[in-house]
Design a protein around this motif. Structure first.
Motif, PDB file in Angstrom:
ATOM      1  N   SER A  31       0.830  -1.201   0.000  1.00  0.00           N
ATOM      2  CA  SER A  31       0.000   0.000   0.000  1.00  0.00           C
ATOM      3  C   SER A  31       0.865   1.251   0.000  1.00  0.00           C
ATOM      4  N   ILE A  55      -3.906   1.736  -3.039  1.00  0.00           N
ATOM      5  CA  ILE A  55      -3.171   2.867  -3.595  1.00  0.00           C
ATOM      6  C   ILE A  55      -4.106   4.070  -3.457  1.00  0.00           C
ATOM      7  N   SER A  56      -3.737   5.004  -2.595  1.00  0.00           N
ATOM      8  CA  SER A  56      -4.581   6.161  -2.307  1.00  0.00           C
ATOM      9  C   SER A  56      -4.252   7.315  -3.249  1.00  0.00           C
ATOM     10  N   LEU A  57      -5.284   7.833  -3.896  1.00  0.00           N
ATOM     11  CA  LEU A  57      -5.120   8.974  -4.789  1.00  0.00           C
ATOM     12  C   LEU A  57      -5.154  10.268  -3.984  1.00  0.00           C
ATOM     13  N   PHE A  68      -1.975   3.342 -14.949  1.00  0.00           N
ATOM     14  CA  PHE A  68      -1.663   2.093 -14.252  1.00  0.00           C
ATOM     15  C   PHE A  68      -1.490   0.995 -15.300  1.00  0.00           C
ATOM     16  N   CYS A  79      -6.025  -5.359  -5.127  1.00  0.00           N
ATOM     17  CA  CYS A  79      -5.259  -4.115  -5.143  1.00  0.00           C
ATOM     18  C   CYS A  79      -6.251  -3.009  -5.490  1.00  0.00           C
ATOM     19  N   ASP A  80      -6.587  -2.182  -4.488  1.00  0.00           N
ATOM     20  CA  ASP A  80      -7.583  -1.131  -4.652  1.00  0.00           C
ATOM     21  C   ASP A  80      -6.932   0.206  -4.962  1.00  0.00           C
ATOM     22  N   ILE A  81      -7.501   0.925  -5.900  1.00  0.00           N
ATOM     23  CA  ILE A  81      -7.114   2.309  -6.167  1.00  0.00           C
ATOM     24  C   ILE A  81      -8.258   3.145  -5.605  1.00  0.00           C
ATOM     25  N   ASP A  82      -7.964   3.874  -4.527  1.00  0.00           N
ATOM     26  CA  ASP A  82      -8.990   4.563  -3.754  1.00  0.00           C
ATOM     27  C   ASP A  82      -9.010   6.063  -4.012  1.00  0.00           C
ATOM     28  N   GLN A 118     -13.847   3.560  -6.000  1.00  0.00           N
ATOM     29  CA  GLN A 118     -12.739   2.607  -5.904  1.00  0.00           C
ATOM     30  C   GLN A 118     -12.638   1.808  -7.204  1.00  0.00           C
ATOM     31  N   SER A 159     -14.006   3.015  -0.724  1.00  0.00           N
ATOM     32  CA  SER A 159     -12.724   3.691  -0.563  1.00  0.00           C
ATOM     33  C   SER A 159     -12.478   4.024   0.900  1.00  0.00           C
TER      34      SER A 159
END
Length: 162
Positions: A31, A55-57, A68, A79-82, A118, A159
């Motif tokens: 993370s 992965i926090s935006l 990505f 694997c979350d892109i938040d 998310q 998210s």
């Protein structure tokens, strides 16, 4: 007043109005947070690693972009892109479409609701060469992408990026 020589008016961070960014390598199980300074970056996910990640935006600003790329199917965790919580539980959210090309079943996954905060690369899913691009404009992360795995990238609504 003279005309500047090529490169004199550049600060090394921006090319014209577009951020130059950098390449960020990650394994899909670690993370981390992206910052405004990372805008324009390409995030390469190696995949194949056990564990989950988020992965926090950063809070979106018009024109901010991230790409990505996936080098192999993801490991054993999501694997979350938040998207960022910008005020009182209201998140920036994703709008757009992921196109899937798997065998004979070409499909799409739409991101079209204010709860789509998310972007999730599902555990043990995704395919080499998967690509997602997000651009922030007018209060939303506009999303486009493609994958070789129809259930690899999915809409998320949880998210944790506060």
């Amino acid at each position: 007043m003279s005309i500047p020589m090529y490169g004199q008016n550049k600060d090394g961070k921006f090319l014209g109005n577009r951020a130059a960014g950098r390449v960020i390598l990650t394994d899909g199980a670690t993370s981390f947070s992206l910052s405004e300074a990372d805008a324009g970056s390409i995030i390469v996910i190696s995949g194949g690693v056990a564990g989950a990640c988020a992965i926090s935006l950063p809070e979106g600003k018009d024109g901010m972009t991230f790409e990505f790329w996936l080098k192999a199917a993801n490991g054993t965790g999501d694997c979350d892109i938040d998207a960022k919580d910008v005020s009182g539980g209201v998140h920036d959210y994703f709008l757009g479409m992921i196109t899937h090309h798997e065998a004979d079943a070409d499909t799409n996954t739409p991101f079209a609701a204010a709860t789509n905060d998310q972007l999730t690369l599902a555990a043990s899913k995704g395919d080499v060469g998967d690509y997602m691009k997000i651009v922030f404009a007018n209060g939303h992360w506009l999303l486009t992408g493609h994958t070789g795995d129809a259930d690899g990238w999915v809409v998320g609504t949880a998210s944790a990026n506060n």
